[in-house]
Design a protein around this motif. Sequence first.
Motif, short mmCIF file in Angstrom:
data_model
loop_
_atom_site.label_atom_id
_atom_site.label_comp_id
_atom_site.label_asym_id
_atom_site.label_seq_id
_atom_site.Cartn_x
_atom_site.Cartn_y
_atom_site.Cartn_z
N TRP A 21 0.83 -1.21 0.00
CA TRP A 21 0.00 0.00 0.00
C TRP A 21 0.86 1.25 0.00
O TRP A 21 1.88 1.34 0.66
CB TRP A 21 -0.90 0.01 1.23
CG TRP A 21 -1.76 1.22 1.32
CD1 TRP A 21 -2.97 1.40 0.74
CD2 TRP A 21 -1.45 2.44 2.01
NE1 TRP A 21 -3.45 2.64 1.02
CE2 TRP A 21 -2.54 3.32 1.80
CE3 TRP A 21 -0.37 2.89 2.76
CZ2 TRP A 21 -2.59 4.59 2.33
CZ3 TRP A 21 -0.41 4.16 3.29
CH2 TRP A 21 -1.50 4.99 3.08
N GLN A 23 0.21 5.72 -0.34
CA GLN A 23 -0.72 6.83 -0.56
C GLN A 23 -0.47 7.44 -1.94
O GLN A 23 0.66 7.67 -2.33
CB GLN A 23 -0.54 7.90 0.51
CG GLN A 23 -1.14 7.51 1.85
CD GLN A 23 -1.03 8.66 2.81
OE1 GLN A 23 0.05 9.14 3.07
NE2 GLN A 23 -2.16 9.10 3.34
N THR A 223 -6.95 -4.49 -0.85
CA THR A 223 -5.61 -4.67 -0.30
C THR A 223 -4.60 -4.95 -1.41
O THR A 223 -3.50 -4.39 -1.42
CB THR A 223 -5.62 -5.83 0.72
OG1 THR A 223 -6.56 -5.53 1.76
CG2 THR A 223 -4.24 -6.04 1.32
N THR A 229 -5.58 1.92 3.48
CA THR A 229 -4.41 2.02 4.34
C THR A 229 -4.30 0.76 5.19
O THR A 229 -5.30 0.08 5.45
CB THR A 229 -4.51 3.23 5.27
OG1 THR A 229 -5.57 3.01 6.20
CG2 THR A 229 -4.77 4.52 4.50
N ASP A 231 -3.93 0.48 8.38
CA ASP A 231 -4.74 0.61 9.60
C ASP A 231 -6.22 0.39 9.31
O ASP A 231 -6.91 -0.31 10.06
CB ASP A 231 -4.53 1.99 10.23
CG ASP A 231 -3.16 2.15 10.85
OD1 ASP A 231 -2.49 1.11 11.09
OD2 ASP A 231 -2.74 3.30 11.09
N ARG A 233 -7.43 -1.28 6.78
CA ARG A 233 -7.57 -2.69 6.43
C ARG A 233 -7.73 -3.54 7.68
O ARG A 233 -8.59 -4.43 7.76
CB ARG A 233 -6.33 -3.13 5.64
CG ARG A 233 -6.33 -4.61 5.24
CD ARG A 233 -4.91 -5.07 4.98
NE ARG A 233 -4.11 -4.97 6.19
CZ ARG A 233 -2.83 -4.59 6.21
NH1 ARG A 233 -2.23 -4.24 5.10
NH2 ARG A 233 -2.18 -4.55 7.36
#
Length: 511
Positions: A21, A23, A223, A229, A231, A233
């Motif tokens: 992951w 951003q 995912t 994110t 957290d 997830r």
Amino acid sequence: MGHKASWGLFLAGALCAGSAWAQDGTAPLSVIPWLSETLDRTDPVAAAPSAPVAVTPLPDRDGITVVPLGAPDRAATGLISAQRAGLPSDLWQGTDPTDLANLLRSMPVHSQPALQEAFSRLILTEAAPPKGARDALLLARIDALLIRGALEPAQALLERAGPDTPDLFRRWFDILLLSGTEDRACATLAAKPELSPNYETRVFCLARSGRWHTAALTLETATALGRVTPDMRDRLARFLDPDIFEGEPMPPLPDPITPLDFRLLEAVGEPVPTSRLPLAFAQTDLRHIIGWKSQIEAAERLTRSGALATNRLLGIYTARQPAASGGVWDRVAAVQALDIAITAGHPDVVAARLPAAIEAMRAAGLEAVLDDLFGARLARLDLPPQSAQIAHAMALIAQAPTRLPINALPTRLAFATALARGENPQGAGGGVLGAALRDGLMRDDVPERYAPLVARKRWGEALLRALDTLSTGALTDPQDAGDAIALMAQVGLDDLARQAAVQILLLDPTP
């Protein structure tokens, strides 16, 4: 394969995939940092304009924008007409939309009920926005309500406007999350796929509709694509199947906590106390499943900001007998004792119990709430002289009828009584501040500091600046306070201007 088994196999893979992951930086920052991000703003469908009823203004001619007759103007949406509110229908014209939005969102929460009401009228009045505002002013008005914890009027405003844009929908979604009616928002997303919900919202809504396996597969996809994110997830994984995390410590709380985070954590048995969360979250503590102490504290916070009716707080205060002492329990006991004495109609008992209730509520910033609850009832009793004067002041603050003649009152209270009755009090009973407030109410012109704004039809901006000036109550510079009260009276809020002047004098006595 059973639900838990299949979910467990997915989770093992999903946790490994989580490191991918990253951003993408495309989600814009929210003006209110705790709003949930409910829509996928990277999806082309979401970015496309929704224009089933788009109205294209005709070109300007001599500065006039022509719009087809009957065309709806969502940005002007309100719950009360300008005429009913006592405000000009063009109160926002001439002001830069960004300046208005900043003024609305940054407005302090007033402690005087009359000023709370004045600000509420501004927010809820149906009035045309300034040119080029689009939804900016509407969003700022809704945000001002959310900041005060006023979910019901914010929801009504949104539903009247139609929450069919990303920014409007996310506020509506969060309100429904906090009120426990989020299935309506999820049904809307299911019926309008063009809103393009993001993955965490899809997972949550799928689970709420009972489609747990589809929700798990959606989270697996998100995912793998790096679209949630780590957290979030983990919070969604615990929400879908908390049993497989049994015995494991909870990860740190998100900062800020959004309404979606709040509901996910509550669902897995990890409720977050609302006492340090924004006011809007306090509405969730009014549910009957919440402990009485938490209900009381939430109701006090919301009543203090004007978002909850005072009678609702009284109902919570008197729901049962306090089983402890100190802090909130002393307030509850004092209010209950006073309520019983007033109901029984025993003036001497009321006089004995009144000081404790006033002291307890004043210490919690709830003096105006106590006045509203009991001012009218107290003024009808034949109390001893000192208690009768206190009851008279409480009734004045609550805008309730009073019985004592002015010549039987101390000078400051006599001055405030004359103001409340629309008279011109003489003498210096109200001090420098009282004299300035009196002069402001007696003026028949716009104060010089606001005249340039009013001359350019910027009534709303001028009124917002006046309300901001008055937010410090009796600590406001007397000349500034008098000018602000005068502006309120001139703009059409003369009833609230007079009541605000009385409340500033009596609720916030000058040190």
